[in-house]
Design a protein around this motif. Structure first.
Motif, PDB file in Angstrom:
ATOM      1  N   ASN A 100       0.821  -1.209   0.000  1.00 32.85           N
ATOM      2  CA  ASN A 100       0.000   0.000   0.000  1.00 32.85           C
ATOM      3  C   ASN A 100       0.858   1.264   0.000  1.00 32.85           C
ATOM      4  N   SER A 101       1.957   1.246   0.739  1.00 28.39           N
ATOM      5  CA  SER A 101       2.795   2.443   0.849  1.00 28.39           C
ATOM      6  C   SER A 101       3.488   2.786  -0.467  1.00 28.39           C
ATOM      7  N   LEU A 102       3.590   1.815  -1.380  1.00 29.72           N
ATOM      8  CA  LEU A 102       4.203   2.065  -2.676  1.00 29.72           C
ATOM      9  C   LEU A 102       3.187   2.489  -3.731  1.00 29.72           C
ATOM     10  N   GLY A 103       1.926   2.302  -3.423  1.00 30.36           N
ATOM     11  CA  GLY A 103       0.888   2.501  -4.419  1.00 30.36           C
ATOM     12  C   GLY A 103       0.783   3.912  -4.959  1.00 30.36           C
ATOM     13  N   LEU A 104       0.709   4.899  -4.062  1.00 29.80           N
ATOM     14  CA  LEU A 104       0.439   6.263  -4.489  1.00 29.80           C
ATOM     15  C   LEU A 104       1.573   6.858  -5.306  1.00 29.80           C
ATOM     16  N   HIS A 105       2.797   6.762  -4.795  1.00 28.53           N
ATOM     17  CA  HIS A 105       3.903   7.445  -5.470  1.00 28.53           C
ATOM     18  C   HIS A 105       4.488   6.633  -6.614  1.00 28.53           C
TER      19      HIS A 105
END
Length: 301
Positions: A100-105
């Motif tokens: 999830n932490s890689l999804g946005l950026h």
């Protein structure tokens, strides 16, 4: 302005916060980065950076150039991706698993660009804990995994798979910029100076490192808030309820804008490779390769 290469170096210096960090990301020497910035300043006839501060900051002129340079680089990347992806005639389905932490950026910009120019391409992106993604990948449910190095972070191996480097990731301790007592630098033994906000599940190797250092320092600290959602944790920390370690990629924007303060921990530096995994015998190898090239180009920018 002389070339796009100088603009890329300038943007990287601002986004990374230092000449040294920019040099590491661009695979250049620190003097080479400094020389490119000086050449750009001479070309424009203005100073772009405030010298003599611990963390690099842009002058007013530098802030203007930074915003325009990002747009120029982004448009250049979009043009290159559009040309390459159209030439590749991307058709079919790619199933991707990541954190999830890689999804946005990392994922959102790529998905948008590829889908815009390839109407016959179907992308399925799932977010989950690393251990669960690895299990599903081994069952053949994903074509691609984008994770921190699985051997280092999850003590796992992926057989019959290829791996490619995507980017470096760090874990930063951050606190609210509203708290005037927030220090710029600490030793790990002082981690209990503020309530601890804990990022769970996504980086077990890092959590093990922190727990080990706590035991060595004789610390017995409990977190006041835990979540696997980076967005939620950022809001909790920005509100001044505590400090915590978060992936650098997910918070650089907030640190750069002054919403969060990075606190340097003198005796803890955690860095890990983000990797791109796919099966050696993948039927979608051509699609996989174009997807990786698109992601790699984005990270270089």
């Amino acid at each position: 302005m002389k070339n796009l290469y100088q603009l890329t170096t300038f943007v990287t210096v601002i986004s990374e916060g230092s000449m040294t960090a920019a040099a590491d990301k661009l695979y250049l020497t620190q003097p080479a980065v400094s020389q490119q910035i000086r050449n750009l300043e001479e070309d424009l006839g203005v100073e772009l950076l405030v010298r003599g501060v611990r963390q690099i900051k842009a002058t007013p002129q530098g802030e203007v150039l930074y915003e325009y340079a990002k747009k120029i680089i982004n448009l250049t990347q979009q043009a290159e991706i559009a040309i390459k992806s159209i030439g590749a005639h991307m058709k079919g389905q790619l199933r991707i698993g990541t954190l999830n932490s890689l999804g946005l950026h990392l994922m959102s910009p790529i998905v948008g660009r590829l889908m815009r120019h390839n109407p016959d391409l179907m992308l399925k992106v799932d977010y989950d804990r690393g251990e669960e993604l690895i299990k599903s990948y081994k069952k053949g449910l994903y074509d691609i995994l984008i994770l921190p190095d699985v051997k280092t972070e999850f003590s796992s191996e992926l057989e019959n798979s290829e791996q490619k480097f995507v980017a470096k990731e760090e874990m930063w301790l951050v606190g609210s910029s509203k708290d005037e007592k927030m220090p710029q630098q600490i030793s790990f033994k002082d981690i209990g100076a503020f309530p601890l906000v804990n990022f769970t599940e996504e980086f077990p190797g890092f959590n093990n490192t922190v727990n080990s250092k706590m035991q060595s320092a004789g610390l017995n600290l409990s977190s006041i808030f835990e979540s696997a959602n980076v967005g939620t944790l950022k809001r909790v920390i920005e509100a001044g309820l505590g400090w915590g370690f978060l992936p650098a990629h997910s918070i650089k924007k907030q640190v750069r804008s002054g919403r969060l303060n990075r606190v340097y921990v003198k005796d803890l530096h955690y860095e890990i490779d983000l990797m791109f995994y796919y099966k050696k015998n993948s039927e979608n190898k051509a699609l996989v390769e174009v997807f990786y090239q698109t992601m790699s180009q984005q990270e270089k920018g």
